[in-house]
Design a protein around this motif. Structure first.
Motif, PDB file in Angstrom:
ATOM      1  N   SER A 199      41.890  -1.512  90.876  1.00 46.44           N
ATOM      2  CA  SER A 199      41.988  -1.002  92.246  1.00 46.44           C
ATOM      3  C   SER A 199      43.323  -1.451  92.853  1.00 46.44           C
ATOM      4  O   SER A 199      44.074  -2.217  92.243  1.00 46.44           O
ATOM      5  CB  SER A 199      40.832  -1.536  93.089  1.00 46.44           C
ATOM      6  OG  SER A 199      41.019  -2.930  93.325  1.00 46.44           O
ATOM      7  N   ARG A 200      43.586  -1.011  94.052  1.00 44.87           N
ATOM      8  CA  ARG A 200      44.814  -1.400  94.738  1.00 44.87           C
ATOM      9  C   ARG A 200      44.841  -2.908  94.957  1.00 44.87           C
ATOM     10  O   ARG A 200      45.900  -3.526  95.001  1.00 44.87           O
ATOM     11  CB  ARG A 200      44.889  -0.658  96.081  1.00 44.87           C
ATOM     12  CG  ARG A 200      46.242  -0.798  96.763  1.00 44.87           C
ATOM     13  CD  ARG A 200      46.268  -0.030  98.075  1.00 44.87           C
ATOM     14  NE  ARG A 200      46.161   1.405  97.847  1.00 44.87           N
ATOM     15  CZ  ARG A 200      45.784   2.268  98.786  1.00 44.87           C
ATOM     16  NH1 ARG A 200      45.473   1.838  99.995  1.00 44.87           N
ATOM     17  NH2 ARG A 200      45.729   3.558  98.517  1.00 44.87           N
ATOM     18  N   MET A 201      43.656  -3.518  95.092  1.00 46.56           N
ATOM     19  CA  MET A 201      43.570  -4.974  95.294  1.00 46.56           C
ATOM     20  C   MET A 201      43.442  -5.726  93.967  1.00 46.56           C
ATOM     21  O   MET A 201      43.011  -6.874  93.933  1.00 46.56           O
ATOM     22  CB  MET A 201      42.363  -5.298  96.183  1.00 46.56           C
ATOM     23  CG  MET A 201      42.341  -4.548  97.505  1.00 46.56           C
ATOM     24  SD  MET A 201      43.780  -4.890  98.519  1.00 46.56           S
ATOM     25  CE  MET A 201      43.506  -6.602  98.925  1.00 46.56           C
ATOM     26  N   SER A 202      43.773  -5.047  92.860  1.00 44.00           N
ATOM     27  CA  SER A 202      43.739  -5.632  91.510  1.00 44.00           C
ATOM     28  C   SER A 202      42.340  -6.027  91.047  1.00 44.00           C
ATOM     29  O   SER A 202      42.189  -6.915  90.201  1.00 44.00           O
ATOM     30  CB  SER A 202      44.685  -6.845  91.407  1.00 44.00           C
ATOM     31  OG  SER A 202      46.015  -6.404  91.490  1.00 44.00           O
ATOM     32  N   GLU A 203      41.315  -5.379  91.594  1.00 39.77           N
ATOM     33  CA  GLU A 203      39.956  -5.536  91.065  1.00 39.77           C
ATOM     34  C   GLU A 203      39.807  -4.614  89.856  1.00 39.77           C
ATOM     35  O   GLU A 203      40.252  -3.458  89.891  1.00 39.77           O
ATOM     36  CB  GLU A 203      38.919  -5.132  92.126  1.00 39.77           C
ATOM     37  CG  GLU A 203      38.842  -6.060  93.314  1.00 39.77           C
ATOM     38  CD  GLU A 203      37.968  -7.273  93.026  1.00 39.77           C
ATOM     39  OE1 GLU A 203      36.941  -7.111  92.348  1.00 39.77           O
ATOM     40  OE2 GLU A 203      38.323  -8.373  93.474  1.00 39.77           O
ATOM     41  N   SER A 241      37.945  -9.651  89.245  1.00 39.39           N
ATOM     42  CA  SER A 241      39.380  -9.679  89.585  1.00 39.39           C
ATOM     43  C   SER A 241      40.234 -10.287  88.475  1.00 39.39           C
ATOM     44  O   SER A 241      41.310 -10.791  88.743  1.00 39.39           O
ATOM     45  CB  SER A 241      39.586 -10.459  90.888  1.00 39.39           C
ATOM     46  OG  SER A 241      39.001 -11.736  90.781  1.00 39.39           O
ATOM     47  N   GLY A 244      45.469   0.857  91.087  1.00 38.41           N
ATOM     48  CA  GLY A 244      46.217  -0.343  90.718  1.00 38.41           C
ATOM     49  C   GLY A 244      47.346  -0.030  89.747  1.00 38.41           C
ATOM     50  O   GLY A 244      47.349   1.003  89.069  1.00 38.41           O
TER      51      GLY A 244
END
Length: 489
Positions: A239-243, A265, A219
């Motif tokens: 993470s890439r999904m902003s988690e 998140s 991220g």
């Protein structure tokens, strides 16, 4: 039938509780600077909080006992010309604190023993070497007067505060903004988290990269990396999904994380606080209202979730008390100082125990306030682990020496060194024009060996008196127990 096996841990029942309102620090205008630092630093004597200040940068320093409403006119440390971004108490002197600011300088301050009675505007030393704002300040864990600073110029500088001398300059290892830096246990290496998503392990004295992990978290939001006592690295990031994630890494094998967990998140940066004595990591998110804690072990999955402390108000920042400042008699294993919009609220973490005896398993020997090395020894290549102290007896800190920066006059070495407040160093940090007057004091006040011996003798006499008193008490208790066993009482 499968029975769920619960992992045994003495920290499974860690109980977090905020203190009562009258033990909080009220009416503090906490800084609104958009910088992901903790904004708070605490030691067994003082609480320091970065605050809003007009026309410059300032932070409050309060004796721990000064709870309740803080007067708006309460004096601050206010020598910076730009907002203060980070502060850190010296681990070897409870009255010395360093600060980094948007004005590109690092300042080191001596706080009076009883706290401030008037605004403190003159630092003991000014360290100038950064060309952009200084957002990271951290003292060396074992060497006296060694301070690390990192700025938005992507440069890491290591200073000898006792001489205002620049010891190491690392200006080519980070291509982007440095998010945080953490020393290892003996201060031979540090790890850093950078905006380029890499975690690096660096040998500062050689100026070399020891290990690097690219895309530790994929991220784009800020990461954190901290060294654990066994040399492993714990990171928080996105993470890439902003988690939001946390991970454990072995620097010997940086390819894959030993453990990787996704938390939630939310978008606040996760600030990790590590206790090397118990191997517990406390993770606080900026803007969260919770503190999660995890135990790090040698057994898979290595990072074990313990519990979450939750409150109603979100946190602006957080400070963590060193182990020697905790109340051992109450089985307190951690204490955090949570910053709200306008107050600071201590949160106590305890392990409930029925026994009133000292809990050896909760309180192994911990790092004390004595430095293991002088700055010169560290520079020459020596390493040393922290000098440990026992918390079994109520710990009474020895009298602190004043921090003094002694400068040799370049024109005439025979002239006496100037007093600490009479010069404002920083216009030049030339190593040639600086010197330490008393190596035994490590840059602190140059009292002779006689005073040091007298301090040791005083401590010895106090210990003898304590041992005698405890012996008499044990004798009385044994006598009382004997009477009870004989049915006399």
């Amino acid at each position: 039938m499968f029975r769920k096996v619960v992992r045994q841990s003495r920290f499974r029942h860690v109980f977090g509780q905020p203190v009562k309102n009258d033990q909080c620090y009220e009416d503090i205008r906490v800084s609104r600077v958009t910088w992901d630092s903790t904004f708070c630093a605490v030691n067994p004597k003082f609480l320091a909080v970065i605050v809003e200040a007009s026309g410059g940068g300032a932070f409050l320093v309060l004796p721990l006992s000064k709870t309740g409403r803080i007067d708006k006119a309460y004096p601050t440390v206010c020598g910076h010309t730009g907002p203060v971004l980070d502060i850190d108490w010296c681990p070897h002197n409870d009255e010395v604190i360093a600060s980094g600011s948007e004005d590109c300088t690092v300042m080191v301050w001596q706080i009076p023993e009883q706290g401030l009675t008037s605004p403190l505007t003159e630092p003991v030393v000014v360290l100038e070497g950064h060309t952009k704002r200084v957002g990271i300040i951290t003292w060396h864990p074992t060497a006296r007067n060694v301070l690390l600073s990192a700025g938005c110029d992507n440069v890491v500088l290591i200073w000898n505060v006792g001489t205002a001398e620049e010891l190491c300059r690392l200006d080519s290892l980070h291509p982007d903004l440095i998010y945080n830096i953490s020393w290892n246990r003996n201060g031979s290496l540090f790890c850093s988290a950078c905006k380029d998503k890499s975690v690096r392990i660096i040998d500062p004295r050689r100026g070399t990269l020891v290990a690097e992990r690219e895309k530790a978290h994929e991220g784009a939001r800020p990461m954190r990396a901290i060294f654990l006592a066994d040399g492993k690295v714990f990171t928080t990031g996105f993470s890439r999904m902003s988690e939001r994630q946390l991970a454990l890494w072995d620097p010997e094998n940086f390819g894959e994380p030993m453990a990787l967990q996704e938390l939630d998140s939310s978008n606040g940066a996760l600030l990790p606080f590590y206790d090397p004595d118990t191997s517990v990591v406390y993770v606080c998110g900026k803007g969260d209202s919770s503190i999660r804690y995890f135990e790090i072990t040698d057994e898979s999955p290595y990072v074990h979730f313990l519990n979450t402390f939750t409150s109603k108000e979100p946190q602006r920042g957080m400070g963590s008390m060193p182990k020697r400042g905790l109340e051992v008699s109450k089985c307190e294993i951690a204490r955090f100082y949570k910053l709200h919009e306008r107050k600071c609220e201590p949160i106590v973490m305890t392990v409930p125990r029925k026994s009133d005896l000292f809990q050896d398993d909760l309180y192994p020997d911990t790092a004390g306030p004595e430095a293991a090395l002088e700055a010169e020894e560290w520079v020459s290549g020596r390493d040393a682990s922290p000098i440990l102290i026992s918390l079994r007896e109520a710990y009474v800190p020895s009298k602190q020496r004043d921090l003094k920066v002694n400068r040799r006059n370049v024109l005439s070495d025979s002239r006496p060194a100037s007093a600490p407040g009479s010069t404002r160093p920083g216009a030049s940090t030339s190593a040639a024009s600086t010197n330490v007057a008393a190596p035994g004091g490590g840059g602190l006040s140059g009292a002779g060996e006689a005073r040091k011996l007298e301090e040791v003798m005083q401590e010895l006499r106090a210990l003898r008196a304590l041992v005698k008193e405890q012996g008499e008490r044990i004798g009385r208790l044994e006598e009382q127990l004997g009477r009870m066993e004989n049915g006399d009482a």
